[in-house]
Design a protein around this motif. Structure first.
Motif, PDB file in Angstrom:
ATOM      1  N   HIS A  64       0.337  -1.428   0.527  1.00 28.46           N
ATOM      2  CA  HIS A  64      -0.407  -0.571  -0.097  1.00 28.46           C
ATOM      3  C   HIS A  64       1.042   1.758   0.192  1.00 28.46           C
ATOM      4  O   HIS A  64       2.111   1.139   0.745  1.00 28.46           O
ATOM      5  N   THR A  65       0.703   1.957  -0.917  1.00 29.70           N
ATOM      6  CA  THR A  65       1.340   3.844  -1.143  1.00 29.70           C
ATOM      7  C   THR A  65       0.680   4.195  -0.156  1.00 29.70           C
ATOM      8  O   THR A  65       1.461   5.584  -0.124  1.00 29.70           O
ATOM      9  N   ASP A  66      -0.569   4.302  -0.024  1.00 33.48           N
ATOM     10  CA  ASP A  66      -1.172   5.840   0.304  1.00 33.48           C
ATOM     11  C   ASP A  66      -1.545   5.261   1.612  1.00 33.48           C
ATOM     12  O   ASP A  66      -1.940   4.498   2.642  1.00 33.48           O
ATOM     13  N   GLY A  67      -1.588   6.566   2.938  1.00 33.22           N
ATOM     14  CA  GLY A  67      -2.021   5.637   4.295  1.00 33.22           C
ATOM     15  C   GLY A  67      -2.395   7.516   5.042  1.00 33.22           C
ATOM     16  O   GLY A  67      -1.830   8.278   4.605  1.00 33.22           O
ATOM     17  N   ASP A  79      12.200  18.911  12.561  1.00 32.76           N
ATOM     18  CA  ASP A  79      11.075  20.325  13.721  1.00 32.76           C
ATOM     19  C   ASP A  79      10.556  18.781  14.366  1.00 32.76           C
ATOM     20  O   ASP A  79       9.255  18.224  13.920  1.00 32.76           O
ATOM     21  N   ARG A  80      10.788  19.462  15.559  1.00 31.42           N
ATOM     22  CA  ARG A  80       9.894  17.898  16.518  1.00 31.42           C
ATOM     23  C   ARG A  80       9.008  18.679  16.709  1.00 31.42           C
ATOM     24  O   ARG A  80       8.098  17.681  17.440  1.00 31.42           O
ATOM     25  N   ASP A  81       8.178  19.628  17.014  1.00 31.30           N
ATOM     26  CA  ASP A  81       7.418  20.685  16.506  1.00 31.30           C
ATOM     27  C   ASP A  81       6.176  19.410  15.452  1.00 31.30           C
ATOM     28  O   ASP A  81       4.696  19.793  15.957  1.00 31.30           O
ATOM     29  N   ARG A  82       7.007  18.617  14.689  1.00 29.62           N
ATOM     30  CA  ARG A  82       5.637  17.722  14.152  1.00 29.62           C
ATOM     31  C   ARG A  82       5.019  16.628  14.676  1.00 29.62           C
ATOM     32  O   ARG A  82       4.386  15.512  14.291  1.00 29.62           O
ATOM     33  N   ILE A  83       5.592  16.287  15.753  1.00 27.55           N
ATOM     34  CA  ILE A  83       4.928  15.282  16.849  1.00 27.55           C
ATOM     35  C   ILE A  83       4.142  15.608  17.048  1.00 27.55           C
ATOM     36  O   ILE A  83       3.069  16.615  17.568  1.00 27.55           O
ATOM     37  N   GLY A  84       3.176  14.693  16.738  1.00 23.92           N
ATOM     38  CA  GLY A  84       0.985  14.920  16.792  1.00 23.92           C
ATOM     39  C   GLY A  84       0.735  15.346  16.272  1.00 23.92           C
ATOM     40  O   GLY A  84      -0.457  15.363  15.992  1.00 23.92           O
ATOM     41  N   GLU A  85       1.338  15.356  15.171  1.00 22.98           N
ATOM     42  CA  GLU A  85       0.466  16.009  13.530  1.00 22.98           C
ATOM     43  C   GLU A  85      -0.068  15.232  12.845  1.00 22.98           C
ATOM     44  O   GLU A  85       0.414  13.405  12.838  1.00 22.98           O
ATOM     45  N   ARG A  86      -1.305  14.788  12.466  1.00 31.37           N
ATOM     46  CA  ARG A  86      -2.388  14.070  11.960  1.00 31.37           C
ATOM     47  C   ARG A  86      -1.805  14.388  10.454  1.00 31.37           C
ATOM     48  O   ARG A  86      -1.053  15.498   9.794  1.00 31.37           O
ATOM     49  N   VAL A  87      -1.136  13.168   9.742  1.00 31.90           N
ATOM     50  CA  VAL A  87      -0.671  13.121   8.395  1.00 31.90           C
ATOM     51  C   VAL A  87      -1.216  12.557   7.130  1.00 31.90           C
ATOM     52  O   VAL A  87      -2.619  11.209   7.765  1.00 31.90           O
ATOM     53  N   TRP A  88      -1.473  12.731   6.063  1.00 29.64           N
ATOM     54  CA  TRP A  88      -0.860  11.706   4.907  1.00 29.64           C
ATOM     55  C   TRP A  88      -0.117  11.228   4.610  1.00 29.64           C
ATOM     56  O   TRP A  88       0.850  12.193   4.041  1.00 29.64           O
ATOM     57  N   LEU A  89       0.230  10.078   3.861  1.00 31.65           N
ATOM     58  CA  LEU A  89       1.355   9.514   3.129  1.00 31.65           C
ATOM     59  C   LEU A  89       1.073   9.880   1.997  1.00 31.65           C
ATOM     60  O   LEU A  89       0.055   9.311   1.267  1.00 31.65           O
ATOM     61  N   TRP A  90       2.173   9.598   0.766  1.00 33.46           N
ATOM     62  CA  TRP A  90       2.123   9.422  -0.047  1.00 33.46           C
ATOM     63  C   TRP A  90       3.622   8.122  -0.993  1.00 33.46           C
ATOM     64  O   TRP A  90       4.399   8.492  -0.331  1.00 33.46           O
ATOM     65  N   ASN A  91       3.178   7.722  -1.931  1.00 31.67           N
ATOM     66  CA  ASN A  91       4.249   7.112  -2.758  1.00 31.67           C
ATOM     67  C   ASN A  91       5.394   6.114  -1.129  1.00 31.67           C
ATOM     68  O   ASN A  91       6.399   5.777  -1.401  1.00 31.67           O
ATOM     69  N   ALA A  92       4.964   5.493  -0.144  1.00 28.37           N
ATOM     70  CA  ALA A  92       4.927   4.753   0.476  1.00 28.37           C
ATOM     71  C   ALA A  92       5.499   3.559   0.093  1.00 28.37           C
ATOM     72  O   ALA A  92       6.506   2.811   1.185  1.00 28.37           O
ATOM     73  N   GLN A  93       5.320   2.870  -0.553  1.00 27.07           N
ATOM     74  CA  GLN A  93       5.187   1.339  -1.575  1.00 27.07           C
ATOM     75  C   GLN A  93       5.380   1.862  -2.628  1.00 27.07           C
ATOM     76  O   GLN A  93       4.578   1.924  -3.545  1.00 27.07           O
ATOM     77  N   GLY A  94       6.193   0.794  -3.485  1.00 30.43           N
ATOM     78  CA  GLY A  94       6.743   0.672  -4.347  1.00 30.43           C
ATOM     79  C   GLY A  94       7.136   1.887  -5.249  1.00 30.43           C
ATOM     80  O   GLY A  94       7.198   2.575  -4.927  1.00 30.43           O
ATOM     81  N   GLY A  95       6.851   1.919  -6.316  1.00 32.08           N
ATOM     82  CA  GLY A  95       7.210   3.064  -7.303  1.00 32.08           C
ATOM     83  C   GLY A  95       6.988   2.797  -9.191  1.00 32.08           C
ATOM     84  O   GLY A  95       5.788   2.344  -8.969  1.00 32.08           O
TER      85      GLY A  95
END
Length: 335
Positions: A64-67, A79-95
């Protein structure tokens, strides 16, 4: 951590396993994300199934690429300020055209480059955010790759699909009038709710004739095409002079024979969209558009079905059968 994985390609129920693995750590420039939801794209299913004799690029693959999830740790230089941030992911697997990453989002944790974890709008759930990397970004590229679309008429083939549904919304938000093909009444309602001007039932109607009727014989400025090989003649028939076909797949016929003069007589522009290879400026523009539409309450993410991680094989089979809306694996049991 708990993760889904496969060590050979083949049918989902035969090759997908779920078990314990050592969790990753965030290397320099990376973030560690606790994954809440993992989106399944057709490319994920094709890669697992060995489509077109695709082999294993790695000895073990977490699919799965997305999550989407929450950053719980960062590597050096982030930046440690990113800890706790809600995120979406791209190109996580494959290509595409290269091995790419081995470990995707079908796991409780993922370590990934910081720029591949994009802030998730507060208005979107994790399950919705898990469908932005490929479907929404491909749609943005297909609609806006050649500039603004205000005042244009855009024809979206496969408008109820994951990419098509986003393309309708983005084109409408950009000021275009959208016509989309569908295969049943439920899909038609889905597309009209997204803002389409009209839908055409590809199984019941003469699509080319109907498009020309809706455009008073002028044709369309741009086509967002789900299956280039299957729709060559249709696209050439309904395209305006100097119009553009933006195709992001040709699954039914990977090696189509091009009717050159049908397109040349229109001065047509053919653009092939590859969601794994979006230029950085276009990627950043897509991320901005997604955030703006979500914040304005104008981005609807159709979720067709959700499955727990233990049922990932059933989730893949649902994608293979076809589903109105995106199929999502809930890693942590909540959307």
């Amino acid at each position: 951590m708990l993760a889904a994985f496969y060590t050979r390609t083949g049918p989902a129920a035969e090759v997908l396993s779920v078990g314990e693995m050592a969790p990753p750590v965030a290397d320099p420039g990376e973030v560690l994300v606790r994954v809440h939801a993992s989106g399944i794209n057709p490319a994920d299913v094709k890669r697992r199934g060995g489509w077109r004799s695709m082999g294993m690029d790695h000895p073990l693959i977490i699919p799965h690429t997305d999550g989407a999830g929450q950053i719980i740790a960062v590597g050096e230089g982030v930046d440690r300020d990113r800890i706790g941030e809600r995120v979406w992911l791209w190109n996580a697997q494959g290509g595409y055209g290269e091995a790419g990453r081995a470990f995707g989002t079908a796991a409780e944790f993922i370590a990934i480059a910081s720029h591949q974890a994009v802030k998730l709008a507060d208005s979107l759930s994790y399950a919705e955010g898990a469908n932005l990397g490929v479907p929404a970004m491909t749609a943005h590229r297909a609609v806006f790759a050649d500039g603004p679309v205000a005042g244009q008429t855009i024809f979206v083939n496969g408008a109820a699909g994951a990419v098509g549904h986003f393309a309708v919304q983005m084109a409408v938000a950009g000021g275009a009038r959208v016509i989309g093909t569908v295969s049943n009444q439920e899909a038609a309602a889905h597309v009209m709710d997204a803002g389409a001007f009209a839908t055409i039932d590809r199984k019941m109607e003469d699509v080319a004739m109907r498009v020309l009727e809706l455009t008073e014989g002028q044709g369309v400025d741009r086509i967002v095409e789900v299956d280039f090989g299957a729709n060559l003649e249709l696209d050439a028939a309904v395209l305006k002079r100097n119009g553009t076909v933006a195709a992001y797949s040709s699954s039914s016929n990977p090696t189509p024979v091009l009717p050159y003069y049908a397109f040349a007589s229109k001065g047509a522009n053919l653009r092939f969209i590859q969601g794994f290879l979006i230029p950085e400026d276009q990627r950043l523009a897509g991320e901005k558009t997604i955030a703006e539409l979500a914040d304005a309450g104008r981005l609807s993410v159709g979720i067709g079905a959700t499955f727990p991680l233990q049922d990932i094989a059933k989730a893949h089979e649902r994608v293979e059968r076809g589903s109105l809306g995106n199929v999502v694996v809930l890693i942590r049991g909540e959307p």
